[in-house]
Design an enzyme around this catalytic site. Structure first.
Site, short mmCIF file in Angstrom:
data_model
loop_
_atom_site.label_atom_id
_atom_site.label_comp_id
_atom_site.label_asym_id
_atom_site.label_seq_id
_atom_site.Cartn_x
_atom_site.Cartn_y
_atom_site.Cartn_z
CB ALA A 188 17.81 39.60 -11.74
CB ALA A 189 22.46 36.91 -9.04
N GLY A 190 19.95 37.09 -7.17
CA GLY A 190 19.18 36.64 -6.00
C GLY A 190 17.77 36.24 -6.40
CG ASP A 191 15.19 39.13 -7.98
OD1 ASP A 191 15.01 39.15 -6.74
OD2 ASP A 191 15.32 40.16 -8.66
O1 RIB Z 1 16.72 42.31 -7.79
C1 RIB Z 1 16.87 43.07 -8.96
C2 RIB Z 1 15.67 43.96 -9.14
O2 RIB Z 1 15.63 44.88 -8.07
C3 RIB Z 1 15.70 44.80 -10.38
O3 RIB Z 1 15.12 44.14 -11.49
C4 RIB Z 1 14.97 46.06 -9.96
O4 RIB Z 1 13.75 46.26 -10.61
C5 RIB Z 1 14.79 45.94 -8.45
O5 RIB Z 1 13.51 45.56 -8.12
#
Ligand code: RIB
Length: 306
Positions: free
Chosen positions: A251-254
């Protein structure tokens, strides 16, 4: 209150195990732990923007199962507007199987479940949510025609439109680029979109320039510890990454995308928005899990660049 950032995308329950190293094909290895944490690229980006101080609405689909209930409750606890989260009767929520190794690298297998049920009619039904936004974000964990519709509608409404092309398996439909303000891929996604193998700053710039030739307005390639590269027809800027002790890159990119969107929605210029997003993403890799790792505004504001 009206949302500044609208996320159209996925919600998953993440089943996460930590291992010494990632398994090879055909190999069985032991996991050291098992955690069940809320995730999904869309939901993670929504949570990041919400924790960083802007009003957020999420458009997506959940199952009628226990994970669906937990995922919705998690979003509500972050004060995210969930009016446009549709529960699919008899539906099974999205799940991601995640392995994190001792070097904080991961592999992720996503089982889309009800994320695959999000159709353009869902977006049409909540057009007023899009109308109220400043920034609209999409990823690629929901059907492509839904993403394409959202990008076009965002452009018609004159919003700032951001695509995080994750996961990417090949080029994007060429007509999408005219609708997008910022394409934000990581190295492997930039490679998949452009056909240029990305393994250095120079090749990241080559890949981004290829996307600009295809019609992209601005590209931000996120490069992990190598920082981020912003490329537009007018300029190329490299932003060095803050140095931190990485524990889990999930989730770093998110976090980067959600934080960048929140900063733009709050009125920062794009360079400041990139720096803000880099600090948020750096903090997220110092903690385990997807949504549990996403920092809050006071963490980012209190971060001292080493
Ligand atoms: O980018 C990380 C996410 O990728 C995770 O939370 C997982 O659910 C996938 O969607």
């Amino acid at each position: 209150m009206q949302a500044s950032v609208v996320v159209v995308g996925s919600l998953n329950m993440d089943l996460v195990t930590r291992t010494e190293r990632l398994p090879r094909p055909g190999e069985t290895i032991f996991g050291q732990s098992l955690d069940t944490v809320p995730g999904g690229k869309g939901a993670n980006q929504a949570v990041a923007a919400a924790r960083l101080g802007v009003q957020v609405a999420m458009v997506g689909c959940l199952g009628s199962d226990a994970y669906g209930t937990q995922l919705r409750e998690g979003m509500l606890a972050e004060h995210i507007d969930c009016r446009a989260l549709r529960t699919v009767p008899e539906g099974v929520s999205g799940v991601a199987l995640i392995v994190v190794d001792a070097n904080s690298q991961n592999t992720i297998v996503v089982v889309p479940g009800t994320n695959a049920c999000l159709v353009p009619q869902d977006i049409q039904a909540f057009d007023e949510v899009l109308q109220a936004a400043r920034v609209i974000i999409c990823q690629l964990e929901v059907p492509m025609d839904t993403v394409g519709y959202t990008l076009r509608r965002g452009r018609e409404l004159d919003k700032t439109v951001i695509l995080n092309p994750a996961p990417a398996s090949g080029p994007l439909p060429a007509q999408w680029y005219a609708a997008i303000d910022y394409v934000i891929p990581n190295e492997s996604e930039a490679w998949a979109l452009s056909g240029v193998a990305v393994n250095s700053l120079e090749t990241a710039e080559d890949a981004a320039r290829r996307l600009i030739e295809l019609g992209a307005r601005k590209v931000i390639v996120t490069l992990g510890a190598q920082g981020a590269l912003l490329v537009s027809p007018q300029r190329v800027v490299h932003f060095a990454a803050p140095r931190v002790e990485a524990v889990d890159a999930t989730a770093a990119g998110d976090t980067f995308v959600g934080a960048f969107s929140a900063a733009l929605a709050a009125g920062k210029d794009e360079d400041d928005a990139v720096r803000f997003a880099q600090i948020a993403a750096a903090l997220s890799v110092t903690r385990e899990g997807a949504q549990p790792s996403i920092p809050r505004l006071n963490d980012v504001q209190g971060f001292v660049i080493p």
